[in-house]
Design a protein around this motif. Structure first.
Motif, PDB file in Angstrom:
ATOM      1  N   ILE A  94     -10.711   9.320  16.361  1.00 39.35           N
ATOM      2  CA  ILE A  94     -10.612  10.359  15.336  1.00 39.35           C
ATOM      3  C   ILE A  94     -11.304   9.957  14.044  1.00 39.35           C
ATOM      4  CG2 ILE A  94      -8.986  11.584  13.836  1.00 39.35           C
ATOM      5  CD1 ILE A  94      -7.028  11.489  16.193  1.00 39.35           C
ATOM      6  N   TRP A  95     -12.264  10.783  13.636  1.00 35.14           N
ATOM      7  CA  TRP A  95     -12.857  10.629  12.305  1.00 35.14           C
ATOM      8  C   TRP A  95     -13.314  11.997  11.806  1.00 35.14           C
ATOM      9  CZ3 TRP A  95     -15.613   9.051  16.667  1.00 35.14           C
ATOM     10  CH2 TRP A  95     -16.828   9.705  16.904  1.00 35.14           C
ATOM     11  N   ALA A 112     -10.737  18.336  15.834  1.00 36.67           N
ATOM     12  CA  ALA A 112     -11.463  17.069  15.831  1.00 36.67           C
ATOM     13  C   ALA A 112     -12.441  17.013  16.988  1.00 36.67           C
ATOM     14  CB  ALA A 112     -10.486  15.898  15.935  1.00 36.67           C
ATOM     15  N   CYS A 113     -13.657  16.535  16.700  1.00 43.71           N
ATOM     16  CA  CYS A 113     -14.621  16.215  17.756  1.00 43.71           C
ATOM     17  C   CYS A 113     -14.426  14.763  18.154  1.00 43.71           C
ATOM     18  CB  CYS A 113     -16.051  16.437  17.270  1.00 43.71           C
ATOM     19  SG  CYS A 113     -17.303  15.768  18.394  1.00 43.71           S
ATOM     20  N   SER A 117     -18.708  14.684  21.790  1.00 47.81           N
ATOM     21  CA  SER A 117     -18.856  15.534  22.971  1.00 47.81           C
ATOM     22  C   SER A 117     -17.929  16.743  22.989  1.00 47.81           C
ATOM     23  CB  SER A 117     -18.635  14.721  24.251  1.00 47.81           C
ATOM     24  OG  SER A 117     -17.316  14.182  24.273  1.00 47.81           O
ATOM     25  N   THR A 118     -16.653  16.544  22.758  1.00 44.48           N
ATOM     26  CA  THR A 118     -15.660  17.599  22.952  1.00 44.48           C
ATOM     27  C   THR A 118     -14.821  17.768  21.703  1.00 44.48           C
ATOM     28  OG1 THR A 118     -15.547  17.015  25.296  1.00 44.48           O
ATOM     29  CG2 THR A 118     -13.787  18.414  24.439  1.00 44.48           C
ATOM     30  N   THR A 119     -14.510  19.025  21.371  1.00 43.63           N
ATOM     31  CA  THR A 119     -13.649  19.318  20.230  1.00 43.63           C
ATOM     32  C   THR A 119     -12.266  19.705  20.728  1.00 43.63           C
ATOM     33  OG1 THR A 119     -15.510  20.028  18.864  1.00 43.63           O
ATOM     34  CG2 THR A 119     -13.315  20.801  18.214  1.00 43.63           C
ATOM     35  N   TYR A 120     -11.249  19.096  20.138  1.00 38.17           N
ATOM     36  CA  TYR A 120      -9.860  19.373  20.493  1.00 38.17           C
ATOM     37  C   TYR A 120      -9.166  20.032  19.303  1.00 38.17           C
ATOM     38  CZ  TYR A 120     -10.675  16.255  24.450  1.00 38.17           C
ATOM     39  OH  TYR A 120     -11.181  15.683  25.595  1.00 38.17           O
ATOM     40  N   ILE A 137     -12.574  22.697  23.369  1.00 43.11           N
ATOM     41  CA  ILE A 137     -13.844  23.416  23.264  1.00 43.11           C
ATOM     42  C   ILE A 137     -14.951  22.451  23.657  1.00 43.11           C
ATOM     43  CG2 ILE A 137     -15.428  24.636  21.718  1.00 43.11           C
ATOM     44  CD1 ILE A 137     -12.977  25.431  20.037  1.00 43.11           C
ATOM     45  N   ASN A 138     -15.731  22.821  24.648  1.00 41.99           N
ATOM     46  CA  ASN A 138     -16.734  21.913  25.194  1.00 41.99           C
ATOM     47  C   ASN A 138     -17.999  21.889  24.333  1.00 41.99           C
ATOM     48  OD1 ASN A 138     -15.235  21.004  27.452  1.00 41.99           O
ATOM     49  ND2 ASN A 138     -15.650  22.960  28.477  1.00 41.99           N
TER      50      ASN A 138
END
Length: 513
Positions: A94-95, A112-113, A117-120, A137-138
């Motif tokens: 996480i950043w 967060a990305c 690659s992937t956003t949660y 979200i891909n």
């Protein structure tokens, strides 16, 4: 005469105005986003590989902060976040993520990305939690800044140099539209760290030029066209001249309508610490940073000072959960710890002689400029081969520990623990000092860490058999101040088995000052 008296009273009141000192919290809390709901301010920050991730802090005055929760309960995106089978996730995770409240639903959203690659997206009804994963979200919204505009439409600003905006669906589960809105000119350089706002009909994206600048984009539409203005460029932090220039952070307003910019300053070896300054809005619709003699200064409290629970003090681990100032190094093995009320039992769950590979190392931030951490524990439950103690933890580390060998309990100091550039272990360290055959079964281990920026810091270990009188042990450990590991030095409480798992210690208390 009355006017003279009133003028004197006014001057006296101004003189009595309480000022705060930057950094507002000398702890490693980078990439912040501060958001106000009512009279309460909330902040999120980067935590990389530490678990739980994305702390939520609360304040009523923007200066005094307390830890109240974490937006990411467990780093469950990959097995490497469990620190098992030779896998590790150091500096991943996480950043530069985003935390915002949505008034229409009364919910909080964290976005967060992960690993480019992937956003949660996580959601909670209360910023203190419980938090749950809302959707995946891909697509990577790199260095994301979330906003809900006046029409309750969610937008995310993101990117590096090429800055984009995406509109999300009303349920926050998919992308509706995406468009690049700005390309950074070469005379400015890299821009990232997006935060997005809407104010007086205008959309704003604030961006950082790491490690020393902050810029503001403004447009009448989320899709642009945007114009840019400099907010801060190599501004010195007056209170800590050896720190880096404040940059990357967020805007927030007070209930009375004043605006502030909370950025952070590079203050290695301690990490990146939040700094606060007022901003004012000009007739052109752009903000201006309030400086003192051309520097980032100390300022009057934004609102009346209100104290909250400090992260300093003594924790005796009462109850059934940890104080939210604590985070594990990677995801813990939950079978390896339990609450003794009071106290915390740590059972060995790793068979290793490498601190960096040891699971269930419990960490908390060091308070600068000089922090003192004191661990008291009972080691009568240790098994032969076990090693437990207190570390100053980063990619170059040291620790003081009790080890049990051939049924004897010894005190040891290890120095020279280092990582490679890929964050694998380069050196497990060597013994720098030793006290053999302890006659007691409880000990207090102390570390005094100087994390002032501008040069290498230091850590001195000591021990006490009676809990009162301390004796230094081992040489002063050097704490380096390079930035590549991103996170600053932390206290680390550990217990690992070099022979076989099954032993345990009882952490009686930890005191930070």
């Amino acid at each position: 005469m009355k006017l003279t008296i009133l003028a004197l009273l006014s001057v006296a009141i101004m003189a009595l105005a309480e000022q705060f000192t930057n950094p507002v919290l000398w702890e490693d809390l980078a990439d912040n986003e501060v958001h106000r709901v009512g009279d309460t301010f909330y902040m999120t920050a980067s935590t990389m590989h530490y678990s739980p991730g994305a702390p939520v802090l609360r304040s009523y005055d923007l200066v005094n902060w307390e830890y109240i929760g974490h937006s990411v309960p467990v780093l469950d995106w990959s097995s490497k976040y469990n620190l098992q089978n030779g896998q590790q996730a150091y500096i991943k995770g996480i950043w530069a993520s985003s935390l915002r409240y949505r008034p229409s639903s009364g919910q909080w959203f964290f976005l967060a990305c992960i690993e480019f690659s992937t956003t949660y997206v996580y959601v909670a009804n209360n910023p203190a939690g419980p938090w749950t994963k809302h959707t995946t979200i891909n697509k990577c919204y790199y260095d994301a800044g979330l906003v809900f505009d006046d029409n309750d439409t969610p937008y995310v600003a993101y990117g590096n140099t090429q800055i984009s905006v995406s509109q999300l669906s009303a349920d926050m589960k998919s992308e509706v539209r995406s468009q690049q809105v700005y390309s950074t000119p070469s005379n400015i350089g890299t821009l990232e760290g997006s935060r997005m706002y809407k104010r007086n009909g205008q959309y704003y994206i604030i961006l950082t030029r790491p490690p020393d600048g902050q810029f503001v984009l403004k447009a009448s539409s989320p899709w642009g066209p945007y114009t840019i203005k400099t907010l801060a460029d190599r501004v010195k932090l007056a209170a800590v001249p050896s720190a880096g220039s404040p940059h990357q952070g967020s805007f927030v307003d007070t209930p009375s309508g004043q605006w502030y910019y909370m950025g952070f300053a590079d203050m290695y070896p301690g990490g990146r610490c939040p700094v606060l300054a007022p901003i004012t809005w000009g007739s052109d619709g752009f903000p201006t940073l309030t400086t003192v003699n051309g520097q980032w200064g100390n300022y009057d409290y934004p609102v009346a000072r209100r104290n909250v629970q400090s992260s300093l003090g003594t924790d005796t681990f009462q109850g059934s959960s940890l104080n939210h100032k604590w985070e594990w190094n990677h995801n813990p093995d939950t079978s390896g710890f339990s609450f003794a009320n009071p106290g915390l039992t740590l059972r060995t769950v790793s068979r290793t002689d490498d601190l960096y590979a040891s699971r269930n190392t419990l960490t908390t931030r060091i308070r600068g400029p000089v922090g003192t951490g004191t661990l008291r524990f009972d080691f009568s439950g240790m098994a032969n081969g076990d090693r437990a103690g207190l570390a100053v933890l980063r990619d170059k580390s040291a620790y003081i520990a009790v080890e049990k060998v051939n049924n004897a309990y010894n005190l040891v100091v290890y120095t020279g623990l280092t990582m490679n550039t890929n964050w694998s272990t380069l050196s497990k360290g060597t013994v720098a000092a030793r006290v053999n055959n302890l006659s007691v079964r409880q000990v207090s281990l102390r570390m005094v860490a100087n994390i002032r920026p501008g040069g290498a810091g230091s850590a001195q270990f000591s021990y006490s058999l009676d809990g009162n009188s301390f004796t230094n042990l081992g040489p002063t450990a050097s704490l380096h101040n390079s930035w590549e590991f991103f996170m600053g030095y932390r206290y680390g409480i550990f217990n690992f088995a070099t022979s076989a798992t099954g032993g345990s210690i009882k952490v009686i208390s930890f005191t930070s000052a």
